[in-house]
Design a protein around this motif. Structure first.
Motif, PDB file in Angstrom:
ATOM      1  N   PRO A  62       0.828  -1.207   0.000  1.00  0.00           N
ATOM      2  CA  PRO A  62       0.000   0.000   0.000  1.00  0.00           C
ATOM      3  C   PRO A  62       0.862   1.256   0.000  1.00  0.00           C
ATOM      4  O   PRO A  62       2.094   1.188  -0.021  1.00  0.00           O
ATOM      5  CB  PRO A  62      -0.817  -0.142   1.286  1.00  0.00           C
ATOM      6  CG  PRO A  62       0.002  -1.005   2.172  1.00  0.00           C
ATOM      7  CD  PRO A  62       0.834  -1.893   1.292  1.00  0.00           C
ATOM      8  N   GLY A  63       0.194   2.399   0.045  1.00  0.00           N
ATOM      9  CA  GLY A  63       0.892   3.691  -0.033  1.00  0.00           C
ATOM     10  C   GLY A  63       0.666   4.303  -1.393  1.00  0.00           C
ATOM     11  O   GLY A  63       1.264   3.860  -2.370  1.00  0.00           O
ATOM     12  N   VAL A  64      -0.202   5.331  -1.471  1.00  0.00           N
ATOM     13  CA  VAL A  64      -0.617   5.828  -2.784  1.00  0.00           C
ATOM     14  C   VAL A  64       0.109   7.090  -3.244  1.00  0.00           C
ATOM     15  O   VAL A  64      -0.094   7.525  -4.379  1.00  0.00           O
ATOM     16  CB  VAL A  64      -2.149   6.070  -2.823  1.00  0.00           C
ATOM     17  CG1 VAL A  64      -2.904   4.771  -2.630  1.00  0.00           C
ATOM     18  CG2 VAL A  64      -2.573   7.100  -1.774  1.00  0.00           C
ATOM     19  N   GLU A  65       0.967   7.693  -2.387  1.00  0.00           N
ATOM     20  CA  GLU A  65       1.729   8.858  -2.859  1.00  0.00           C
ATOM     21  C   GLU A  65       3.015   8.996  -2.059  1.00  0.00           C
ATOM     22  O   GLU A  65       3.111   8.542  -0.919  1.00  0.00           O
ATOM     23  CB  GLU A  65       0.904  10.133  -2.769  1.00  0.00           C
ATOM     24  CG  GLU A  65       0.556  10.584  -1.377  1.00  0.00           C
ATOM     25  CD  GLU A  65      -0.211  11.894  -1.361  1.00  0.00           C
ATOM     26  OE1 GLU A  65      -0.013  12.727  -2.280  1.00  0.00           O
ATOM     27  OE2 GLU A  65      -1.012  12.102  -0.430  1.00  0.00           O
ATOM     28  N   LEU A  66       4.005   9.674  -2.690  1.00  0.00           N
ATOM     29  CA  LEU A  66       5.315   9.759  -2.051  1.00  0.00           C
ATOM     30  C   LEU A  66       6.112  10.949  -2.555  1.00  0.00           C
ATOM     31  O   LEU A  66       5.819  11.535  -3.609  1.00  0.00           O
ATOM     32  CB  LEU A  66       6.097   8.469  -2.317  1.00  0.00           C
ATOM     33  CG  LEU A  66       6.446   8.168  -3.787  1.00  0.00           C
ATOM     34  CD1 LEU A  66       7.906   8.511  -4.062  1.00  0.00           C
ATOM     35  CD2 LEU A  66       6.182   6.720  -4.129  1.00  0.00           C
ATOM     36  N   CYS A  67       7.121  11.274  -1.773  1.00  0.00           N
ATOM     37  CA  CYS A  67       8.199  12.155  -2.211  1.00  0.00           C
ATOM     38  C   CYS A  67       9.433  11.276  -2.326  1.00  0.00           C
ATOM     39  O   CYS A  67       9.736  10.494  -1.405  1.00  0.00           O
ATOM     40  CB  CYS A  67       8.437  13.268  -1.203  1.00  0.00           C
ATOM     41  SG  CYS A  67       9.879  14.316  -1.553  1.00  0.00           S
ATOM     42  N   GLY A  68      10.125  11.360  -3.444  1.00  0.00           N
ATOM     43  CA  GLY A  68      11.261  10.476  -3.657  1.00  0.00           C
ATOM     44  C   GLY A  68      12.404  11.163  -4.377  1.00  0.00           C
ATOM     45  O   GLY A  68      12.282  12.307  -4.850  1.00  0.00           O
ATOM     46  N   GLU A  69      13.510  10.453  -4.443  1.00  0.00           N
ATOM     47  CA  GLU A  69      14.700  10.905  -5.158  1.00  0.00           C
ATOM     48  C   GLU A  69      14.929   9.992  -6.351  1.00  0.00           C
ATOM     49  O   GLU A  69      14.942   8.764  -6.203  1.00  0.00           O
ATOM     50  CB  GLU A  69      15.908  10.875  -4.234  1.00  0.00           C
ATOM     51  CG  GLU A  69      17.212  11.262  -4.905  1.00  0.00           C
ATOM     52  CD  GLU A  69      18.404  11.087  -3.978  1.00  0.00           C
ATOM     53  OE1 GLU A  69      19.531  10.969  -4.492  1.00  0.00           O
ATOM     54  OE2 GLU A  69      18.211  11.055  -2.749  1.00  0.00           O
ATOM     55  N   VAL A  70      15.103  10.574  -7.533  1.00  0.00           N
ATOM     56  CA  VAL A  70      15.296   9.783  -8.749  1.00  0.00           C
ATOM     57  C   VAL A  70      16.633   9.055  -8.690  1.00  0.00           C
ATOM     58  O   VAL A  70      17.687   9.671  -8.479  1.00  0.00           O
ATOM     59  CB  VAL A  70      15.233  10.685  -9.994  1.00  0.00           C
ATOM     60  CG1 VAL A  70      15.521   9.869 -11.259  1.00  0.00           C
ATOM     61  CG2 VAL A  70      13.884  11.366 -10.099  1.00  0.00           C
ATOM     62  N   LEU A  71      16.581   7.726  -8.890  1.00  0.00           N
ATOM     63  CA  LEU A  71      17.795   6.915  -8.918  1.00  0.00           C
ATOM     64  C   LEU A  71      18.172   6.481 -10.326  1.00  0.00           C
ATOM     65  O   LEU A  71      19.346   6.440 -10.677  1.00  0.00           O
ATOM     66  CB  LEU A  71      17.612   5.672  -8.039  1.00  0.00           C
ATOM     67  CG  LEU A  71      17.444   5.887  -6.532  1.00  0.00           C
ATOM     68  CD1 LEU A  71      17.315   4.543  -5.830  1.00  0.00           C
ATOM     69  CD2 LEU A  71      18.618   6.678  -5.961  1.00  0.00           C
ATOM     70  N   ALA A  72      17.161   6.115 -11.133  1.00  0.00           N
ATOM     71  CA  ALA A  72      17.446   5.604 -12.482  1.00  0.00           C
ATOM     72  C   ALA A  72      16.228   5.798 -13.364  1.00  0.00           C
ATOM     73  O   ALA A  72      15.090   5.832 -12.887  1.00  0.00           O
ATOM     74  CB  ALA A  72      17.839   4.128 -12.430  1.00  0.00           C
ATOM     75  N   LEU A  73      16.486   5.910 -14.678  1.00  0.00           N
ATOM     76  CA  LEU A  73      15.427   6.091 -15.664  1.00  0.00           C
ATOM     77  C   LEU A  73      15.314   4.859 -16.541  1.00  0.00           C
ATOM     78  O   LEU A  73      16.326   4.271 -16.947  1.00  0.00           O
ATOM     79  CB  LEU A  73      15.714   7.313 -16.542  1.00  0.00           C
ATOM     80  CG  LEU A  73      16.009   8.635 -15.821  1.00  0.00           C
ATOM     81  CD1 LEU A  73      16.309   9.728 -16.847  1.00  0.00           C
ATOM     82  CD2 LEU A  73      14.855   9.039 -14.924  1.00  0.00           C
ATOM     83  N   GLY A  74      14.076   4.463 -16.834  1.00  0.00           N
ATOM     84  CA  GLY A  74      13.851   3.349 -17.737  1.00  0.00           C
ATOM     85  C   GLY A  74      14.027   3.750 -19.188  1.00  0.00           C
ATOM     86  O   GLY A  74      14.221   4.929 -19.523  1.00  0.00           O
ATOM     87  N   GLU A  75      13.958   2.781 -20.058  1.00  0.00           N
ATOM     88  CA  GLU A  75      14.126   3.005 -21.498  1.00  0.00           C
ATOM     89  C   GLU A  75      13.122   4.035 -22.006  1.00  0.00           C
ATOM     90  O   GLU A  75      11.935   3.994 -21.686  1.00  0.00           O
ATOM     91  CB  GLU A  75      13.944   1.689 -22.248  1.00  0.00           C
ATOM     92  CG  GLU A  75      14.136   1.800 -23.754  1.00  0.00           C
ATOM     93  CD  GLU A  75      13.903   0.485 -24.462  1.00  0.00           C
ATOM     94  OE1 GLU A  75      13.774   0.501 -25.695  1.00  0.00           O
ATOM     95  OE2 GLU A  75      13.830  -0.557 -23.768  1.00  0.00           O
TER      96      GLU A  75
END
Length: 327
Positions: A62-75
């Motif tokens: 569960p958990g529907v929203e967050l603040c995060g730090e970008v680690l990697a980008l997908g294709e």
């Protein structure tokens, strides 16, 4: 990584289990985030119980929203750059109550610089819901009277601040003296403790008998039933949710004879039908946050290990403002 998961539906405190699972990897069009803060919403409790409109396959996080730090980008993803601080809805069944999360790049927005991680995590869904409900659906005008139910809660506290920012007179309804103080501190002009006062009488007295122009109702049940007794001519009732557990059955003949509107709001649909409006709203909320006009009320910052108990307390209605999990 560590992640809270639901293996069997039930009350959050019993249903959520802290597991060790493989780190996720971003696929095409996705972004991998390190979760810096995850806001607790009432839908998280409904997800645990299996009562939400979306029922992810078990086990899920569960958990529907967050603040995060970008680690990697997908294709195929060209931004944001690794290291950028962002806010976003989570992508169920892999929710925000985890150390890492993979989300669609299209839903990622820059975190407002005026807010810390916990405040930023609590901004997106609640304040977007408030903005769309009050402005896009109800067209709230300066000088009008806004009645907000559960005014000390997560969704209601956002509506109080946004209502004041728009120049409305805000009447907040709460349950208990402690919550009344919270609503006052948020800026509500009048606060009604439903345990000891009749909000219908208060609204009528405050408006000279005219009633509330807009009602913001995330509660349903008795709150809705009484609101129609103090709605103004051409008033608008915005239906946000049903935290009371009771879905009202509106008397449409009453809406007809009093000339008021009943407006539904499912904010998530704007992601499908008008995503550009979500970005415009985010830009406006970022501006208001920079001015100090809106600031999510984070009442508790809970360690990751306490997530299940935190979701349970939000479900039980004993919290004020926002409760945020810090991995």
């Amino acid at each position: 990584m560590k992640a809270w998961r639901v293996h069997k539906n039930g009350e959050p405190r019993e249903a959520m289990r802290l597991d060790e699972i493989p780190d996720p990897q971003p696929g095409p069009g996705e972004v991998l985030l390190r979760v810096r803060a995850a806001n607790v919403n009432f839908p998280d409790a409904l997800l645990c119980r299996g009562h939400y409109q979306i029922r992810p396959p078990l086990p899920f996080t569960p958990g529907v929203e967050l603040c995060g730090e970008v680690l990697a980008l997908g294709e195929g993803v060209t931004g944001p750059e690794p290291g950028t601080r962002v806010i976003t809805p989570a992508a169920l069944p892999h929710g925000a109550f985890a150390e890492l999360a993979v989300v669609p790049a299209a839903g990622v927005l820059p975190a407002p610089g005026a807010l810390d991680d916990a405040e930023a995590a609590a901004l997106h869904i609640g304040y977007q819901t408030g903005w769309f409900g009050l402005h896009r659906r109800a067209a709230l005008q300066p000088g009008e009277t806004l009645l907000v139910h559960a005014a000390a809660g997560g969704v209601g506290s956002a509506a109080v601040q946004l209502g004041k920012a728009s120049g409305a007179t805000v009447i907040g309804v709460v349950g208990g003296p402690a919550k009344a103080k919270v609503a006052h501190d948020l800026g509500a002009d009048i606060v009604v403790d439903r345990h000891s006062e009749d909000f219908v009488a208060v609204v009528k007295e405050a408006t000279g008998g005219r009633g509330a122009d807009v009602v913001y109702d995330p509660v349903g049940g008795d709150a809705y039933a009484k609101s129609v007794k103090c709605i103004a001519f051409e008033g608008r009732i915005v239906v946000i949710g049903f935290t009371s557990g009771t879905i009202p059955a509106p008397a449409l003949n009453h809406a007809l004879v009093k000339n008021y509107s009943i407006l539904g709001l499912h904010w998530g649909l704007y992601n499908t039908y008008d995503p550009a409006a979500i970005r415009r709203c985010h830009d406006e909320l970022t501006r208001l946050a920079a001015e100090g006009t809106v600031k999510p009320l984070v009442s508790e910052r809970v360690a990751f290990e306490g997530a299940a108990d935190a979701v349970q307390r939000v479900a039980d209605g004993v919290t004020t403002g926002r409760v945020v999990i810090l991995p």
